[in-house]
Each structure stands twice: as C-alpha cells, then as structure tokens.
Write an enzyme that holds these catalytic residues in place. Sequence first.
Site, PDB file in Angstrom:
ATOM      1  N   HIS A 268       0.745  -1.249   0.010  1.00 40.02           N
ATOM      2  CA  HIS A 268       0.041   0.116   0.105  1.00 40.02           C
ATOM      3  C   HIS A 268       0.923   1.142  -0.052  1.00 40.02           C
ATOM      4  O   HIS A 268       0.332   2.273  -0.113  1.00 40.02           O
ATOM      5  CB  HIS A 268      -0.944  -0.119   1.309  1.00 40.02           C
ATOM      6  CG  HIS A 268      -1.980  -1.048   1.157  1.00 40.02           C
ATOM      7  ND1 HIS A 268      -3.531  -0.672   0.539  1.00 40.02           N
ATOM      8  CD2 HIS A 268      -2.111  -2.459   1.159  1.00 40.02           C
ATOM      9  CE1 HIS A 268      -4.065  -1.581   0.777  1.00 40.02           C
ATOM     10  NE2 HIS A 268      -3.433  -2.576   0.968  1.00 40.02           N
TER      11      HIS A 268
ATOM     12  N   ASP B   8       3.431   9.577  -0.932  1.00 41.02           N
ATOM     13  CA  ASP B   8       2.291   8.649  -0.478  1.00 41.02           C
ATOM     14  C   ASP B   8       1.913   7.677  -1.533  1.00 41.02           C
ATOM     15  O   ASP B   8       1.954   7.631  -2.573  1.00 41.02           O
ATOM     16  CB  ASP B   8       1.129   9.595  -0.371  1.00 41.02           C
ATOM     17  CG  ASP B   8       0.079   9.456   0.854  1.00 41.02           C
ATOM     18  OD1 ASP B   8      -0.094   8.247   1.277  1.00 41.02           O
ATOM     19  OD2 ASP B   8      -0.879  10.255   1.414  1.00 41.02           O
TER      20      ASP B   8
END
Length: 500
Positions: free
Chosen positions: A176, A388
């Site tokens: 992720h 991110d």
Amino acid sequence: MNKKNQKNRLIIVSNRLPIVLSQTDTGQWDVKQGSGGLVTALAPVLRDRGGLWIGWPGTSELIEKQDLETMFEQTVKDFGYTFEPVFLPANLVNDYYLGFSNQVLWPLFHDLQSRCDFAPAYWDAYQAVNKIFARTIARNIKDDDDHIWVHDYHLMGVGQELRKIKTTAKIGYFLHIPFPSLDLFLKLPWRFHILESLLCYDMIGFQTQRDRRNFVQCVHAMLPDIKIRGKGRVLSTKVNDHTVRMGNFPISIDYNEFAQKAATKEVEKRLAEIKEAFQADQLILGVDRLDYSKGIPERLLAFRNALERYPELEKKITLFQIVVPSRQRIEQYDNLKNEIEQLVSEINGRFTRPGWVPIHYIYQSVDRTELLALYRAADIGLVTPLKDGMNLVAKEYCASHIDDNGVLILSEFAGAASQLHKHALLVNPYDIQAIADAIYYACRMGTKERKTRMKALRKIVKKSDIYWWVDEFLTAVFSHNLNTFRPMVDYIPSQDTVQE
Ligand code: ADQ
C-alpha cells in the site's frame, strides 16, 4: 475472471483485523466489521467465495483469547465470512510494529531515510512475527485451491515463510505504500532478504508504475540473474521455476457510496451549518493522519506564504486542517504534533482579524457525516503529502464533490497523481511558494474551469473504484492472460509543469 477461479476460497491477511470491538453495558464484548474502503470492497468477495480474514486483533491485552475466538465463531453467521486472530507475544509487538514496520520500512519507503532507526532487534521481531502469521495462515489453508492475499509492508516476509513450510497455494501481495528507488533501498541492511521474500509471492501489486519500476530496478541491480519480462501493466519472471508477476493497481474508494452519502439530508444539514459558520469566500480543507509523510508543516508554511505574498487573501480564505491521531507511542509523532500546533498558533496569532481566524485545526477523528459535509463545503482540497502510496483523501474529496465545484491541489508525489495529474493543480510539496501560488490560482479560478476539472476528476475516480481494483488484482493473480491489463503510465514532471 473465469468461473473456476471465482469458486476459490479467499484468505485475506493484514496486520490488523478490520473489526471494531466494543463492550456492552453488561460487560459483554461485541464485534462489528470495520468501515474502511478495503473491507467494504473485500467483504462481498469473501462472502461469495467463502473466506477468511487473518490479522492481529490489536486488543489482546483487553480481551481473553477464548472470548475472542467464541465471538469470531458467531461472525460467520452475521457476515458470511470469518476472522482468524493472530495473537502476538507482547515482547514482539513493539519491535515488529512500532520498530521495524514504522521506524524502518515506513520512513525508508517514503524517502525519509534520516528518520530510520535500523536497530537489529527490530528485524528479528519482524521476522518472528511474519513467521507467526505464516503459521496461522498455513493452519487455515484447507486445500491448494485456496487463494491467499497478503497486504502491506508489515508482512513482506510472509510469502517466504509460507514457502519454507511448503505451501503451494497461490499467494498475492499488495504493497500500500511506495516502493523506494534503488539508491534508497540499498541503505536497508536487510535489503536482500526483503527482495528475496517478495519474490516468493506469485503476484506483487504496487500502487503506481513508478513503484513497480523501482522494484524492477532493484531486482535487476541486486539479483542480476533474474530477468523480468513483459511490456504491459503486469510483468513476470521466473525464480527457481516459480513464476512471479508484478503489476501496478492504483487502489481506490467506494465512489458510489461517497457520492450517495454526500447527498443525504444529514450531510446537507451539516453543510449548511458549516457554510453559515465560515464566512470566508474560500474554504480550504486538509485531512490527514498525523504523519510526517503527509507534509502538514510544509502545507501550513505554504498557507502562511500565500497570506504574506497575496495580502488580498486576508479574510477571504480559511484553512480547515483535520489531523487524526496516529502511532502515538513514537517520539517523532509527538514532535510533529507539537510542530504543527506551534505553526498553527503562530500563523493565527499573526494574521487573525476581528471576525476571521485563518486556520481551524482539529486533532481528532471526525465521523463520516462531518467528513462528507467538510469535503462538500471545501472550495479547495489541499492534499500535499511529501510522498504517499496513493492518498485516498484526494479521491474521497472528488467523489463527495457532487456539485462539481471544487479544486484539488495535489502533490505530485502522491500515488493519486498518477491518475489525477491532468485535472488537479499539481504541486511539488517541498516547494512552499508553488503551493502558495496554486492556492492563489485556485481561489481565483472561475466556475467554468473548476467544474470542468472536477467533472473530469470524478469520472476517473468513478471508473476505477475500489471494486475495479479488487477485480483487477485478483484477475491478475489468478488468470493466465496478461494482455488484458492496459498499461497505466505515470505522471512525469515536464518542462511545462516544472517551475524553476
Ligand atoms: P493512509 O496513510 O492512512 O493509508 P490515506 O490513503 O489518505 O492514508 O487514507 C486515510 C483515510 O483515513 C481516509 O479514508 C480518510 O478519510 C481517513 N481519515 C483521515 N483523517 C481523518 C480524520 N481526521 N477523521 C476521519 N477520517 C480520517 C495507506 C497509504 C496510502 C494509501 C492507503 C490505501 O499510506 O498512501 O492510499 O494506505 O492503500
């Protein structure tokens, strides 16, 4: 996906179980399914195929093991699938979770090597916990046709541990967070172990093409005998006669749920109250977990810079910054909280005027109605992480903007930029002046341009929602035809977008 594969039982594995435990008035424990995007998307798949979610319950100190197991037996009836708790010895949890996961992998993979603490004890605990997870999975595999899907950076070694105990079931893995570039990855003392562990999975999923490319470069540089081939979104290689695939699959949100809930009466009511309370022309919203990768201090400095350089913004803009507490036992996170609070207080002290406070800062989690009302009320969504994996806030902001009248300012280092770069205002999150300029530009943007941009953003998020993501990943792991995966090309800064 072909019919045969649809019948395979699915085992999802993540660090934490997606459950919320609560105690009733009589002291009984109650278990409810969590409400995150991942569980919303995976729950129907688990129900259809029959499935199991394995993870650490996180509250082992509060609840007896026996009680938890009895509760989970009940959940099969209620949810159509079940949970299997992994109990971790207290002496390992700190070093594995706060240590290796969050003080080695998290900072390094977010390009923040100076925040890493490469303590050898952390690595030992990480390996021990990954072994415990693998054993729990192995105990729960019913036959070779079971499919296993392991999630995130806490569990990179689970595939290798499963292979050591001769598990032959197919194992997919999704990271992720970003995968770092070769130069950074080489700093990791356990770099070969990590790379070799990942290559034990049948499929390694990344958020973006950039992450996948970084991984491929690391393999080619460090393990030159391994040749990775392919042209599309999913590449493959052979490692000891075992085929490993790797692809990029940008995670998303339940678009329809956000859009529908944003239109409900409760949200409308709260929206009206927020609009009444904020008289400034432009409401700017930041929503983040407390984390140094989210670029919150840099964002505050950019907001201050906008107020300094564009005095006409006085009383015209308000920044609403929500920060949700996170990883509270790590010192760096306490320091970050103090830094943010000092900046907010300094900026408000300097710029506040009668009837106008420039920054509203909330340090708590807000409920879904409040979040949706804020997304809708915000004329500008300010999403500026330093790095991110994806950033779901950017997608939630677009999905909730049902009137199409909002501007997304987005960091070029958020994975979301790989899909949203054309219609968001892209910024380098380290470039304080560029963010300030983007704020100024967004404030003056006409309705026509805002709507055109937001419509296009919403279309992209709607098309590739969380259900699409689950389906794409599972198809890639279990199907044979890789030509179905169209390449998704990342945003690369060009002369047009880079301001020197
Ligand atoms: P996170 O780092 O947690 O996830 P993100 O993708 O932004 O980051 O998700 C945060 C979630 O928390 C969002 O759903 C948001 O609505 C919610 N949230 C944040 N602040 C909140 C608040 N104050 N109150 C209520 N809710 C709040 C990791 C990776 C990301 C990747 C996701 C999914 O770091 O890059 O997008 O996993 O893969």
